[in-house]
Motif scaffolding. Sequence first.
Motif, PDB file in Angstrom:
ATOM      1  N   LEU A 196       2.839   2.369  12.604  1.00 59.21           N
ATOM      2  CA  LEU A 196       3.761   3.491  12.440  1.00 59.21           C
ATOM      3  C   LEU A 196       4.137   3.726  10.985  1.00 59.21           C
ATOM      4  O   LEU A 196       4.321   4.866  10.560  1.00 59.21           O
ATOM      5  CB  LEU A 196       5.029   3.248  13.272  1.00 59.21           C
ATOM      6  CG  LEU A 196       4.843   3.198  14.796  1.00 59.21           C
ATOM      7  CD1 LEU A 196       6.172   2.886  15.489  1.00 59.21           C
ATOM      8  CD2 LEU A 196       4.281   4.524  15.321  1.00 59.21           C
ATOM      9  N   LEU A 197       4.275   2.673  10.210  1.00 57.90           N
ATOM     10  CA  LEU A 197       4.679   2.821   8.820  1.00 57.90           C
ATOM     11  C   LEU A 197       3.529   3.356   7.989  1.00 57.90           C
ATOM     12  O   LEU A 197       2.350   3.077   8.256  1.00 57.90           O
ATOM     13  CB  LEU A 197       5.147   1.473   8.264  1.00 57.90           C
ATOM     14  CG  LEU A 197       6.411   0.884   8.882  1.00 57.90           C
ATOM     15  CD1 LEU A 197       6.707  -0.484   8.284  1.00 57.90           C
ATOM     16  CD2 LEU A 197       7.604   1.822   8.681  1.00 57.90           C
ATOM     17  N   PRO A 198       3.831   4.179   6.958  1.00 56.43           N
ATOM     18  CA  PRO A 198       2.758   4.679   6.079  1.00 56.43           C
ATOM     19  C   PRO A 198       2.145   3.552   5.260  1.00 56.43           C
ATOM     20  O   PRO A 198       2.790   2.535   4.976  1.00 56.43           O
ATOM     21  CB  PRO A 198       3.481   5.700   5.193  1.00 56.43           C
ATOM     22  CG  PRO A 198       4.911   5.275   5.218  1.00 56.43           C
ATOM     23  CD  PRO A 198       5.157   4.684   6.589  1.00 56.43           C
ATOM     24  N   ASP A 199       0.900   3.764   4.889  1.00 62.67           N
ATOM     25  CA  ASP A 199       0.164   2.773   4.117  1.00 62.67           C
ATOM     26  C   ASP A 199       0.451   2.992   2.637  1.00 62.67           C
ATOM     27  O   ASP A 199      -0.192   3.815   1.968  1.00 62.67           O
ATOM     28  CB  ASP A 199      -1.337   2.881   4.402  1.00 62.67           C
ATOM     29  CG  ASP A 199      -2.115   1.751   3.751  1.00 62.67           C
ATOM     30  OD1 ASP A 199      -1.470   0.814   3.259  1.00 62.67           O
ATOM     31  OD2 ASP A 199      -3.357   1.820   3.740  1.00 62.67           O
ATOM     32  N   TRP A 200       1.462   2.283   2.138  1.00 63.65           N
ATOM     33  CA  TRP A 200       1.830   2.401   0.735  1.00 63.65           C
ATOM     34  C   TRP A 200       1.025   1.402  -0.089  1.00 63.65           C
ATOM     35  O   TRP A 200       0.903   0.234   0.271  1.00 63.65           O
ATOM     36  CB  TRP A 200       3.324   2.140   0.540  1.00 63.65           C
ATOM     37  CG  TRP A 200       4.180   3.234   1.117  1.00 63.65           C
ATOM     38  CD1 TRP A 200       3.933   4.557   1.077  1.00 63.65           C
ATOM     39  CD2 TRP A 200       5.407   3.062   1.824  1.00 63.65           C
ATOM     40  NE1 TRP A 200       4.923   5.251   1.714  1.00 63.65           N
ATOM     41  CE2 TRP A 200       5.846   4.367   2.184  1.00 63.65           C
ATOM     42  CE3 TRP A 200       6.170   1.958   2.185  1.00 63.65           C
ATOM     43  CZ2 TRP A 200       7.026   4.585   2.875  1.00 63.65           C
ATOM     44  CZ3 TRP A 200       7.334   2.177   2.872  1.00 63.65           C
ATOM     45  CH2 TRP A 200       7.759   3.473   3.214  1.00 63.65           C
ATOM     46  N   GLN A 201       0.522   1.881  -1.181  1.00 63.09           N
ATOM     47  CA  GLN A 201      -0.203   1.029  -2.105  1.00 63.09           C
ATOM     48  C   GLN A 201       0.515   1.008  -3.437  1.00 63.09           C
ATOM     49  O   GLN A 201       0.709   2.053  -4.066  1.00 63.09           O
ATOM     50  CB  GLN A 201      -1.648   1.526  -2.295  1.00 63.09           C
ATOM     51  CG  GLN A 201      -2.484   1.456  -1.033  1.00 63.09           C
ATOM     52  CD  GLN A 201      -3.914   1.914  -1.256  1.00 63.09           C
ATOM     53  OE1 GLN A 201      -4.270   2.323  -2.374  1.00 63.09           O
ATOM     54  NE2 GLN A 201      -4.730   1.852  -0.206  1.00 63.09           N
ATOM     55  N   VAL A 202       0.949  -0.132  -3.842  1.00 54.11           N
ATOM     56  CA  VAL A 202       1.682  -0.299  -5.097  1.00 54.11           C
ATOM     57  C   VAL A 202       0.838  -1.170  -6.007  1.00 54.11           C
ATOM     58  O   VAL A 202       0.474  -2.294  -5.644  1.00 54.11           O
ATOM     59  CB  VAL A 202       3.067  -0.950  -4.851  1.00 54.11           C
ATOM     60  CG1 VAL A 202       3.804  -1.109  -6.171  1.00 54.11           C
ATOM     61  CG2 VAL A 202       3.868  -0.121  -3.864  1.00 54.11           C
ATOM     62  N   ASN A 203       0.519  -0.616  -7.169  1.00 55.28           N
ATOM     63  CA  ASN A 203      -0.263  -1.352  -8.153  1.00 55.28           C
ATOM     64  C   ASN A 203       0.679  -2.055  -9.118  1.00 55.28           C
ATOM     65  O   ASN A 203       1.356  -1.415  -9.925  1.00 55.28           O
ATOM     66  CB  ASN A 203      -1.186  -0.397  -8.917  1.00 55.28           C
ATOM     67  CG  ASN A 203      -2.214   0.252  -7.993  1.00 55.28           C
ATOM     68  OD1 ASN A 203      -2.697  -0.387  -7.058  1.00 55.28           O
ATOM     69  ND2 ASN A 203      -2.558   1.505  -8.261  1.00 55.28           N
ATOM     70  N   LEU A 204       0.752  -3.331  -9.017  1.00 57.61           N
ATOM     71  CA  LEU A 204       1.613  -4.125  -9.887  1.00 57.61           C
ATOM     72  C   LEU A 204       0.784  -4.699 -11.023  1.00 57.61           C
ATOM     73  O   LEU A 204      -0.398  -5.029 -10.842  1.00 57.61           O
ATOM     74  CB  LEU A 204       2.265  -5.269  -9.094  1.00 57.61           C
ATOM     75  CG  LEU A 204       3.183  -4.851  -7.941  1.00 57.61           C
ATOM     76  CD1 LEU A 204       3.685  -6.081  -7.203  1.00 57.61           C
ATOM     77  CD2 LEU A 204       4.349  -4.023  -8.460  1.00 57.61           C
TER      78      LEU A 204
END
Length: 317
Positions: A196-204
């Motif tokens: 259900l949650l969106p697929d967030w991609q965070v580039n650290l």
Amino acid sequence: MEIWTLDHPQHGRLELRQGFDAEFLAGDPGWPQPEADDAVDGSAESAPARAGERPPLDAPLRDRVRARVKNPPLRLQVRIDGEVTGRYPRTGVGEVRLKNPKTEEDGFSTLESHPASSLRRLRVQSNALGDILSVQFREGSSVVEFDPPPGSRGARRQAAMESSSVKRIFYPLMGGLGKAGGAILVLVLFPLLAKLLPDWQVNLPEFRLPRIHLPVPTMPQIHLPVPRLPAWEIDVPPLPGWLRTVLEYDEVWKPVLLGLVLGVVAVRNHRRSERQKAAWAAERAAADGAHPDQPPTPTAVSEASSSSRKPSSTSRS
């Protein structure tokens, strides 16, 4: 007030009482002391005794939870031959040590672990709503169950468990499944939430710690002859997917296994308790036969049992 009892031939009549403040103040003036928040005009002495009402046995879970929130806390009291030897402010006491005021200096017992608790103690099992389910007297390797008060939830549970050995194992097993319920819920909800949650991609940004190279001495290597064993190839069938998942998440099957072990131990302890009570009843019957005109007392039963072991001694009442 619920009173769990056990007539012990050496320690006398043991009682574990559970009740509200008003019930204890009627027979034990001065305890429990009223809390400062419940006092009238800020005076603890003027606070009224807090009374509560137990829901009936057939009450639904919703009414039981409401009664638990509305009622004052259920307290515990231990008595030996009518003398108070322990007071506890809450029911959630798993294990307490038991001291006999007739033979030991300090009669009052204390909470949780103590050097003397391994010798003589009471083990209290209660549920989340404060209902006592079972009480056991433990002294060394001896385990004897208390008699529940008639009409209590503990008496109904004991009657159901005594009706069949399956229920005696099934109840503790359900306790193990209840402990694993949270882990099973997480395993079911997390995959659903992940969809259900969106697929967030965070580039650290990458961060690397500095490497420090220290000189390491080279140790001499000793080569010893090692026998070579023949290689056996055994074709093991692959495990099913559900079994691999269960083995991977040990927080699910460990509580279930623990519940099964507790069920087997409960059956063993119940049989040992019944044998011990039957032995005590036989000793009382022997004491009644030796002194028909006088009722048996714990001291007489103890002396009669010691005289049976030593033929040269005489029993006294």
